[in-house]
Design a protein around this motif. Structure first.
Motif, PDB file in Angstrom:
ATOM      1  N   GLU A  59       0.733  -1.146   0.024  1.00  0.00           N
ATOM      2  CA  GLU A  59       0.016  -0.028   0.042  1.00  0.00           C
ATOM      3  C   GLU A  59       0.959   1.297   0.059  1.00  0.00           C
ATOM      4  OE1 GLU A  59      -2.526  -0.256   3.268  1.00  0.00           O
ATOM      5  OE2 GLU A  59      -3.969  -1.888   2.424  1.00  0.00           O
ATOM      6  N   HIS A  60       2.096   1.259   0.682  1.00  0.00           N
ATOM      7  CA  HIS A  60       2.636   2.451   0.641  1.00  0.00           C
ATOM      8  C   HIS A  60       3.503   2.656  -0.673  1.00  0.00           C
ATOM      9  CE1 HIS A  60       5.874   5.286   2.494  1.00  0.00           C
ATOM     10  NE2 HIS A  60       6.961   4.468   1.711  1.00  0.00           N
ATOM     11  N   LYS A  61       3.765   1.622  -1.160  1.00  0.00           N
ATOM     12  CA  LYS A  61       4.540   1.598  -2.536  1.00  0.00           C
ATOM     13  C   LYS A  61       3.376   2.296  -3.480  1.00  0.00           C
ATOM     14  CE  LYS A  61       7.960  -1.943  -2.165  1.00  0.00           C
ATOM     15  NZ  LYS A  61       8.431  -3.079  -2.824  1.00  0.00           N
ATOM     16  N   GLN A  62       2.160   1.723  -3.436  1.00  0.00           N
ATOM     17  CA  GLN A  62       1.160   2.086  -4.490  1.00  0.00           C
ATOM     18  C   GLN A  62       0.964   3.896  -4.145  1.00  0.00           C
ATOM     19  OE1 GLN A  62      -0.300   0.377  -6.420  1.00  0.00           O
ATOM     20  NE2 GLN A  62      -1.474   2.092  -7.578  1.00  0.00           N
ATOM     21  N   MET A  63       0.900   4.294  -2.877  1.00  0.00           N
ATOM     22  CA  MET A  63       0.817   5.437  -2.617  1.00  0.00           C
ATOM     23  C   MET A  63       1.786   6.368  -3.381  1.00  0.00           C
ATOM     24  SD  MET A  63      -0.866   5.260   1.291  1.00  0.00           S
ATOM     25  CE  MET A  63      -0.860   6.872   1.593  1.00  0.00           C
ATOM     26  N   LYS A  64       3.074   6.051  -3.201  1.00  0.00           N
ATOM     27  CA  LYS A  64       4.204   6.688  -3.506  1.00  0.00           C
ATOM     28  C   LYS A  64       4.237   6.777  -4.884  1.00  0.00           C
ATOM     29  CE  LYS A  64       9.228   6.841  -3.144  1.00  0.00           C
ATOM     30  NZ  LYS A  64       9.504   7.076  -4.524  1.00  0.00           N
ATOM     31  N   LEU A  65       3.891   5.584  -5.704  1.00  0.00           N
ATOM     32  CA  LEU A  65       3.804   5.557  -6.965  1.00  0.00           C
ATOM     33  C   LEU A  65       2.652   6.523  -7.352  1.00  0.00           C
ATOM     34  CD1 LEU A  65       4.212   4.321  -9.799  1.00  0.00           C
ATOM     35  CD2 LEU A  65       2.633   2.640  -9.293  1.00  0.00           C
ATOM     36  N   THR A  66       1.392   6.843  -6.736  1.00  0.00           N
ATOM     37  CA  THR A  66       0.301   7.455  -7.420  1.00  0.00           C
ATOM     38  C   THR A  66       0.910   9.166  -6.935  1.00  0.00           C
ATOM     39  OG1 THR A  66      -1.226   6.026  -6.498  1.00  0.00           O
ATOM     40  CG2 THR A  66      -1.909   8.307  -6.653  1.00  0.00           C
ATOM     41  N   SER A  67       1.611   9.188  -5.872  1.00  0.00           N
ATOM     42  CA  SER A  67       2.176  10.525  -5.498  1.00  0.00           C
ATOM     43  C   SER A  67       3.061  11.122  -6.511  1.00  0.00           C
ATOM     44  CB  SER A  67       2.879  10.583  -4.104  1.00  0.00           C
ATOM     45  OG  SER A  67       3.355  11.874  -3.658  1.00  0.00           O
ATOM     46  N   ASP A  68       4.010  10.143  -7.104  1.00  0.00           N
ATOM     47  CA  ASP A  68       5.100  10.481  -7.979  1.00  0.00           C
ATOM     48  C   ASP A  68       4.261  11.073  -9.285  1.00  0.00           C
ATOM     49  OD1 ASP A  68       6.918  10.009  -6.230  1.00  0.00           O
ATOM     50  OD2 ASP A  68       7.554   8.057  -6.907  1.00  0.00           O
ATOM     51  N   MET A  69       3.288   9.936  -9.630  1.00  0.00           N
ATOM     52  CA  MET A  69       2.671  10.490 -11.056  1.00  0.00           C
ATOM     53  C   MET A  69       2.096  11.691 -10.758  1.00  0.00           C
ATOM     54  SD  MET A  69       1.203   6.669 -11.697  1.00  0.00           S
ATOM     55  CE  MET A  69       0.223   7.095 -13.104  1.00  0.00           C
ATOM     56  N   ILE A  70       1.327  11.939  -9.847  1.00  0.00           N
ATOM     57  CA  ILE A  70       0.728  13.256  -9.557  1.00  0.00           C
ATOM     58  C   ILE A  70       1.687  14.671  -9.698  1.00  0.00           C
ATOM     59  CG2 ILE A  70      -0.535  14.825  -8.026  1.00  0.00           C
ATOM     60  CD1 ILE A  70      -2.025  12.304  -6.937  1.00  0.00           C
ATOM     61  N   LYS A  71       2.885  14.407  -9.043  1.00  0.00           N
ATOM     62  CA  LYS A  71       3.903  15.185  -9.155  1.00  0.00           C
ATOM     63  C   LYS A  71       4.548  15.513 -10.569  1.00  0.00           C
ATOM     64  CE  LYS A  71       5.715  14.681  -4.164  1.00  0.00           C
ATOM     65  NZ  LYS A  71       6.605  14.173  -3.544  1.00  0.00           N
ATOM     66  N   THR A  72       4.683  14.458 -11.204  1.00  0.00           N
ATOM     67  CA  THR A  72       5.274  14.412 -12.450  1.00  0.00           C
ATOM     68  C   THR A  72       4.163  15.391 -13.275  1.00  0.00           C
ATOM     69  OG1 THR A  72       6.493  12.458 -12.305  1.00  0.00           O
ATOM     70  CG2 THR A  72       6.179  13.107 -14.546  1.00  0.00           C
ATOM     71  N   GLY A  73       2.946  14.723 -13.122  1.00  0.00           N
ATOM     72  CA  GLY A  73       1.588  15.335 -14.045  1.00  0.00           C
ATOM     73  C   GLY A  73       1.740  16.678 -13.855  1.00  0.00           C
ATOM     74  N   ILE A  74       1.845  17.319 -12.440  1.00  0.00           N
ATOM     75  CA  ILE A  74       1.865  18.839 -12.366  1.00  0.00           C
ATOM     76  C   ILE A  74       3.106  19.455 -12.815  1.00  0.00           C
ATOM     77  CG2 ILE A  74       1.915  20.513 -10.323  1.00  0.00           C
ATOM     78  CD1 ILE A  74       0.436  18.605  -8.716  1.00  0.00           C
ATOM     79  N   LEU A  75       4.159  18.943 -12.821  1.00  0.00           N
ATOM     80  CA  LEU A  75       5.217  19.427 -13.386  1.00  0.00           C
ATOM     81  C   LEU A  75       5.119  19.544 -14.778  1.00  0.00           C
ATOM     82  CD1 LEU A  75       8.217  20.803 -12.994  1.00  0.00           C
ATOM     83  CD2 LEU A  75       9.041  18.237 -13.060  1.00  0.00           C
ATOM     84  N   ASP A  76       4.788  18.659 -15.562  1.00  0.00           N
ATOM     85  CA  ASP A  76       4.222  18.684 -16.996  1.00  0.00           C
ATOM     86  C   ASP A  76       3.586  19.985 -17.262  1.00  0.00           C
ATOM     87  OD1 ASP A  76       5.557  16.230 -17.272  1.00  0.00           O
ATOM     88  OD2 ASP A  76       3.785  14.860 -17.618  1.00  0.00           O
ATOM     89  N   TYR A  77       2.574  20.078 -16.693  1.00  0.00           N
ATOM     90  CA  TYR A  77       1.556  21.265 -17.059  1.00  0.00           C
ATOM     91  C   TYR A  77       2.217  22.703 -16.585  1.00  0.00           C
ATOM     92  CZ  TYR A  77      -1.883  17.738 -18.204  1.00  0.00           C
ATOM     93  OH  TYR A  77      -2.621  16.777 -18.926  1.00  0.00           O
ATOM     94  N   ILE A  78       3.112  22.754 -15.510  1.00  0.00           N
ATOM     95  CA  ILE A  78       3.870  23.919 -15.334  1.00  0.00           C
ATOM     96  C   ILE A  78       4.645  24.319 -16.429  1.00  0.00           C
ATOM     97  CG2 ILE A  78       5.430  24.961 -13.723  1.00  0.00           C
ATOM     98  CD1 ILE A  78       4.037  23.292 -11.290  1.00  0.00           C
ATOM     99  N   ILE A  79       5.406  23.198 -16.809  1.00  0.00           N
ATOM    100  CA  ILE A  79       6.298  23.492 -18.133  1.00  0.00           C
ATOM    101  C   ILE A  79       5.713  23.836 -19.345  1.00  0.00           C
ATOM    102  CG2 ILE A  79       8.118  22.587 -19.250  1.00  0.00           C
ATOM    103  CD1 ILE A  79       9.214  20.797 -16.803  1.00  0.00           C
ATOM    104  N   ILE A  80       4.632  23.156 -19.557  1.00  0.00           N
ATOM    105  CA  ILE A  80       3.787  23.543 -20.740  1.00  0.00           C
ATOM    106  C   ILE A  80       3.190  24.845 -20.595  1.00  0.00           C
ATOM    107  CG2 ILE A  80       1.650  22.718 -21.974  1.00  0.00           C
ATOM    108  CD1 ILE A  80       2.136  19.750 -21.412  1.00  0.00           C
ATOM    109  N   ALA A  81       2.782  25.260 -19.528  1.00  0.00           N
ATOM    110  CA  ALA A  81       2.070  26.569 -19.304  1.00  0.00           C
ATOM    111  C   ALA A  81       3.158  27.730 -19.811  1.00  0.00           C
ATOM    112  CB  ALA A  81       1.486  26.646 -17.996  1.00  0.00           C
ATOM    113  N   PHE A  82       4.313  27.263 -19.072  1.00  0.00           N
ATOM    114  CA  PHE A  82       5.578  28.336 -19.530  1.00  0.00           C
ATOM    115  C   PHE A  82       5.963  28.311 -20.889  1.00  0.00           C
ATOM    116  CE2 PHE A  82      10.193  29.524 -19.316  1.00  0.00           C
ATOM    117  CZ  PHE A  82      10.106  30.551 -18.977  1.00  0.00           C
TER     118      PHE A  82
END
Length: 298
Positions: free
Chosen positions: A5-28
């Motif tokens: 469950e911890h690994k799954q949560m970390k995986l989800t958290s990493d994917m969310i962070k990556t997704g947010i960073l994607d859209y920040i860079i795309i916006a810039f």
């Protein structure tokens, strides 16, 4: 159980962070791209290629807002792209196009138009255009238009490369620019801007050498599914290697793939969706030659 469950949560958290960073860079990237259009190319009658070039010419003739025109012209292409590739495939493209369209119309309200040397306008317009598009491409987005057209045509006619399709479309737009502006100079300045933009995009996407890249080794039990995903969705070749665990003595398959630097995160994301327990190794390749990379030395 808790570890899983911890690994799954970390995986989800990493994917969310990556997704947010994607859209920040795309916006810039969208903001930089919009700056090139509002300050340099549009005020100097330079059509930078693609639907932006078409919108720039329509703005010149009728005064309609460039950003709004870009988005409206992309709507039928979004529908076509969704039918061919699925709406998920277009998500970042739709977002990036929307951001570019909004930024162009908003920036035109307060950014000053450069009206000096037209050569400087084409140079700096090309540089900013390339930086903006390079950042958008680097995080998996695009600004639609001829990219969608080229991708869909290539899907049905694989013997025609997407690069050639985009080149032909840009040539058509340059011919249109000659008649709209009634000026050969406008066409020549546009060629300068497009050439510089392409070089900047290549530098951001591939580094200073067209032959460099990353080599990925992926150990997973879902190698068939992953290989199909990489070849069909990411348009990269895959090699399957035979392996054996030294401790377990189990036979394993290793997915090897040579990719551009900006594709590493795309493939990593694809791997995590298919097999969260996959083992991934990414190493830098000093030079890669062959299809999709630099050609053989002559």
């Amino acid at each position: 159980m808790k570890t899983h469950e911890h690994k799954q949560m970390k995986l989800t958290s990493d994917m969310i962070k990556t997704g947010i960073l994607d859209y920040i860079i795309i916006a810039f990237g969208a903001a930089v791209y919009a700056t090139s259009v509002v300050m340099f190319t549009s005020p100097n009658n330079i059509a930078p290629g693609g639907l932006t070039g078409v919108a720039t010419m329509i703005n010149y003739m009728f005064g309609l807002p460039i950003g709004t025109l870009i988005f409206l012209m992309n709507i039928p292409l979004f529908i076509w792209g969704a039918v061919e590739n699925g709406i998920t495939f277009l998500t970042k493209t739709i977002v990036a196009t929307g951001l570019v369209s909004i930024a162009i119309d908003v920036f035109s309200l307060f950014l000053p138009a450069y009206s000096g040397d037209t050569i400087l306008a084409s140079i700096f317009g090309g540089i900013l255009n390339g930086i903006g598009l390079g950042l958008i491409f680097y995080r998996g987005g695009s600004t639609g238009g001829t990219d969608i057209i080229a991708l869909n045509i290539h899907k049905h006619m694989p013997y025609i490369t997407t690069g050639n399709i985009i080149l032909v479309s840009d040539l058509i737009i340059l011919v249109m620019a000659f008649f709209v502006y009634n000026s050969l100079e406008s066409v020549l300045f546009a060629i300068i801007a497009i050439f510089i933009s392409i070089k900047v995009i290549d530098t951001i996407s591939y580094g200073t050498s067209r032959g460099n890249g990353k080599l990925m080794f992926i150990i997973t039990n879902h190698y068939d599914e992953l290989s199909d995903e990489i070849m069909k969705q990411l348009d990269r070749g895959v090699t399957l290697l035979d392996g054996e665990g030294a401790y377990s003595k189990e036979k394993k398959r290793v997915v090897m793939c040579a990719v551009r630097p900006q594709q590493v995160y795309k493939i990593t994301s694809a791997v995590k969706k298919i097999d969260e327990h996959a083992f991934i190794i990414v190493t830098t390749a000093g030079a890669i030659k062959g299809k999709g990379f630099a050609q053989k030395d002559t």
